[in-house]
Design an enzyme around this catalytic site. Structure first.
Site, PDB file in Angstrom:
ATOM      1  CB  ILE A  34       2.839  -4.745   8.988  1.00 16.83           C
ATOM      2  CG1 ILE A  34       3.982  -3.424   9.200  1.00 16.83           C
ATOM      3  CG2 ILE A  34       3.089  -5.257   7.535  1.00 16.83           C
ATOM      4  CD1 ILE A  34       5.358  -3.787   9.122  1.00 16.83           C
ATOM      5  CB  VAL A  99       4.600 -14.899   6.153  1.00 13.91           C
ATOM      6  CG1 VAL A  99       5.412 -15.129   7.186  1.00 13.91           C
ATOM      7  CG2 VAL A  99       4.581 -13.040   5.954  1.00 13.91           C
ATOM      8  CG  HIS A 103       0.137 -16.088   9.290  1.00 17.21           C
ATOM      9  ND1 HIS A 103       1.041 -16.632   8.338  1.00 17.21           N
ATOM     10  CD2 HIS A 103      -0.595 -15.328   8.175  1.00 17.21           C
ATOM     11  CE1 HIS A 103       0.758 -16.223   6.853  1.00 17.21           C
ATOM     12  NE2 HIS A 103      -0.156 -15.593   6.906  1.00 17.21           N
ATOM     13  CG  HIS A 105      -4.767 -13.256   8.113  1.00 15.69           C
ATOM     14  ND1 HIS A 105      -4.279 -12.207   7.657  1.00 15.69           N
ATOM     15  CD2 HIS A 105      -4.303 -14.366   7.484  1.00 15.69           C
ATOM     16  CE1 HIS A 105      -3.279 -12.333   6.961  1.00 15.69           C
ATOM     17  NE2 HIS A 105      -3.202 -13.721   6.557  1.00 15.69           N
TER      18      HIS A 105
HETATM   19  P1  AMP Z   1      -0.426 -14.311   4.113  1.00 15.86           P
HETATM   20  O1  AMP Z   1      -0.924 -13.553   2.547  1.00 15.86           O
HETATM   21  O2  AMP Z   1      -1.668 -15.087   4.764  1.00 15.86           O
HETATM   22  O3  AMP Z   1       0.895 -15.141   4.083  1.00 15.86           O
HETATM   23  O4  AMP Z   1      -0.203 -13.120   5.070  1.00 15.86           O
HETATM   24  C1  AMP Z   1       1.064 -12.457   5.548  1.00 15.86           C
HETATM   25  C2  AMP Z   1       0.448 -11.246   6.566  1.00 15.86           C
HETATM   26  O5  AMP Z   1       1.710 -10.790   7.065  1.00 15.86           O
HETATM   27  C3  AMP Z   1       0.187 -10.029   5.465  1.00 15.86           C
HETATM   28  O6  AMP Z   1      -1.226  -9.686   5.796  1.00 15.86           O
HETATM   29  C4  AMP Z   1       1.066  -9.121   6.145  1.00 15.86           C
HETATM   30  O7  AMP Z   1       0.840  -7.564   5.941  1.00 15.86           O
HETATM   31  C5  AMP Z   1       1.565  -9.428   7.311  1.00 15.86           C
HETATM   32  N1  AMP Z   1       2.935  -9.221   7.588  1.00 15.86           N
HETATM   33  C6  AMP Z   1       4.099  -9.218   6.893  1.00 15.86           C
HETATM   34  N2  AMP Z   1       5.292  -8.712   7.673  1.00 15.86           N
HETATM   35  C7  AMP Z   1       4.586  -8.350   8.930  1.00 15.86           C
HETATM   36  C8  AMP Z   1       5.171  -7.666   9.804  1.00 15.86           C
HETATM   37  N3  AMP Z   1       6.535  -7.471   9.803  1.00 15.86           N
HETATM   38  N4  AMP Z   1       4.324  -7.411  10.856  1.00 15.86           N
HETATM   39  C9  AMP Z   1       3.121  -7.848  10.971  1.00 15.86           C
HETATM   40  N5  AMP Z   1       2.644  -8.228  10.007  1.00 15.86           N
HETATM   41  C10 AMP Z   1       3.137  -8.521   8.999  1.00 15.86           C
END
Ligand code: AMP
Ligand code: ZN
Length: 118
Positions: A34, A99, A103, A105
């Site tokens: 996002i 989060v 995940h 990236h």
């Molecule tokens: P991290 O810092 O590795 O935990 O990355 C979490 C990522 O999730 C960040 O790059 C956010 O921009 C992304 N993120 C958070 N909420 C959403 C969402 N609703 N849809 C897509 N990406 C998201």
């Protein structure tokens, strides 16, 4: 499939929160970040809720290997395979994990600079 009712990525996987999805199968889902930091910024996540790499179990190995296979396919599909891309898995506080659902990236579409700032 194990899920956490409060987890934003579990909700995205279930389609309860909208996302721009690029891939989904029985093990993983891929969708656009996002808040992109590169022209291509996709997150590849297990459909199973695993809070971080610190919580990975041996039984997750097939799915984790599959995440790389999906990364390759998504990179090809989005046109960054040839010039290159970076896969990042942030784990815990020092890595800035925000989060807590594993995940990967996938970043590409421009030169990404050095791996980590000194
Ligand atoms: P991290 O810092 O590795 O935990 O990355 C979490 C990522 O999730 C960040 O790059 C956010 O921009 C992304 N993120 C958070 N909420 C959403 C969402 N609703 N849809 C897509 N990406 C998201
Ligand atoms: Zn989750």
């Amino acid at each position: 499939m194990h899920r956490d009712p409060d987890c934003i990525f579990c909700k995205i996987i279930a389609g309860e929160i909208p996302s721009k999805q690029v891939y989904q199968d029985e093990l993983v889902t891929a969708f656009y970040d996002i808040n992109p930091v590169a022209p291509v910024h996709v997150l590849i996540v297990p459909n199973k809720h695993i809070p971080s790499v610190n919580h990975v179990q041996p039984e997750d190995e097939t799915m984790l290997g599959h995440m790389f296979s999906v990364a390759r396919q998504v990179a090809e599909q989005l046109g960054v395979a040839e010039r290159g891309y970076r896969l990042i898995l942030n784990t815990g506080e020092h890595a800035g994990q925000v989060v807590f659902h594993v995940h990967m990236h996938l970043l590409g579409g421009r030169p990404l600079g050095r791996m980590v700032c000194r």
